[in-house]
Design an enzyme around this catalytic site. Structure first.
Site, short mmCIF file in Angstrom:
data_model
loop_
_atom_site.label_atom_id
_atom_site.label_comp_id
_atom_site.label_asym_id
_atom_site.label_seq_id
_atom_site.Cartn_x
_atom_site.Cartn_y
_atom_site.Cartn_z
CB CYS A 273 -0.98 -0.02 1.18
SG CYS A 273 -0.24 0.15 2.81
CG HIS A 321 -4.50 0.10 3.89
ND1 HIS A 321 -3.83 -0.92 3.24
CD2 HIS A 321 -5.40 0.58 2.99
CE1 HIS A 321 -4.31 -1.05 2.02
NE2 HIS A 321 -5.26 -0.15 1.83
CG HIS A 333 -6.73 0.21 -1.55
ND1 HIS A 333 -6.90 -0.46 -0.35
CD2 HIS A 333 -7.71 -0.26 -2.37
CE1 HIS A 333 -7.93 -1.28 -0.45
NE2 HIS A 333 -8.44 -1.18 -1.65
#
Length: 358
Positions: A273, A321, A333
């Site tokens: 990520c 994240h 993402h």
């Protein structure tokens, strides 16, 4: 006496032996059955598998960000150590030259011998010239003393550099140990998730991971169904990116749709990520830190209501994240190993904050 005689023991007859063996086997089977029942692993439903896998992926991602941070610090420590070692080598070369020069002076003095200056003046055929030469020798002695002082100073400086290098080496080893610890954590979590998913049928795995909706690459957008998470973004006109660089980062992220998730990867063909966020802004000419918990402090914080395309959006309390906001409540993402780079709603995870870096 005969009444007290011990009766001889006879071996089991065939029937008796078979009966005993059957009873023994039955007892063993019963014990095994009970033991197996006590330790049998319960069958998980797909919903339970999803919950456990999601938790494992979150834990693995948190460990991945720690791994990324340790790797970055390890690289920095390695570069500092290399620079210190190079500097020590340069200083050592200079020191060796200075030592050789002092050695030559000492050898010359030994060859000439050490005569008392008064005797040299008395025996000189030209006292005036001698006095001039003596003044020159005194100045030469001063230069020699200064050379000795420089050598001593160089020795101290080299020792200080070597001490700094030892400290840096210790730091590097500590970073590498942390790197290995986090790597073991990540791989352990991902292996456990894979084992759980392997118990499901292909259809159940697709439902649990949501991978079926994202198969293919960006070239197939026109043929996608309304279930495709990209469609809401394409059907409505999103707000424009605030700057050209933010627009370039969004364009890069779009170009990587369908790329696989690989923990620790920063592109160009696979990402985690934070690696995707870093690569997107690197393509836009902006250098971002490697980890999510550093990236959130890399720009100006913005509220959820202020989001514009190109903003970085962060999730979970540990800031583990990150995604790139692309408008209409959507982000691009790199989710986890079971799903490629994709468009997803930002409300599918606990929102932790956002920052604008361009």
């Amino acid at each position: 006496m005969a009444a007290h005689r011990k009766l001889p023991q006879r071996p089991f007859s065939g029937l008796t032996a078979r009966t005993a063996a059957t009873l023994a086997l039955a007892g063993a089977a019963t014990a095994t059955g009970f033991d197996g029942a006590a330790h049998a692993e319960p069958q998980l439903t797909p919903a339970q598998v999803k919950a456990k896998v999601d938790t494992l992926y979150r834990e693995a991602e948190a460990a991945t960000e720690k791994y990324n941070g340790a790797k970055e610090k390890s690289g920095t420590a390695e570069r500092r150590l290399s620079a210190l070692q190079d500097e020590v080598a340069r200083r050592q070369e200079t020191l060796n030259s200075a030592r050789n020069a002092l050695g030559s002076i000492a050898a010359a003095q030994y060859r000439d011998g050490a005569m008392d200056p008064a005797w040299q003046l008395a025996l000189s055929s030209d006292p005036d010239r001698y006095l001039d030469d003596a003044a020159l020798a005194e100045r030469a002695g001063d230069r020699q003393a200064a050379a000795v002082s420089r050598v001593r100073r160089q020795l101290r400086e080299i020792e200080q550099l070597r001490g700094a290098a030892r400290i840096e080496l210790k730091s590097l080893r500590s970073r590498q140990a942390e790197l290995n610890r986090q790597k073991r954590t990540v791989t352990g979590k991902l292996d456990e998730a894979r084992q759980l998913l392997a118990r499901l049928t292909p259809r159940q795995r697709s439902e649990v991971t949501g991978a079926g909706a994202d198969a293919g690459g960006p070239s197939a957008r026109a043929s996608r169904s309304a279930a495709d998470p990209r469609q809401p973004l394409e059907e409505a006109a999103p707000a424009p990116a605030p700057t050209g660089r933010a627009a370039a980062a969004v364009a890069y992220a779009y170009g990587k749709l369908g790329s696989p998730y690989v923990w620790g990867a920063t592109g160009p063909n696979a990402f985690d990520c934070s690696g995707l966020a870093q690569a997107a802004y690197r393509a836009a000419g902006i250098s971002l830190p490697r980890t999510t918990y550093a990236q959130i402090n890399a720009g100006r914080r913005v509220s959820r209501s202020e989001l514009r395309p190109g903003d970085l959006v962060f999730f979970y309390s540990g800031i583990s994240h990150v995604g790139i906001y692309v408008g209409n409540g959507q982000m691009i993402h790199a989710p986890n190993p079971s799903a490629p780079v994709r468009v997803a709603p930002i409300d599918q995870m606990p929102f932790a904050g956002a920052t604008r870096v361009a």
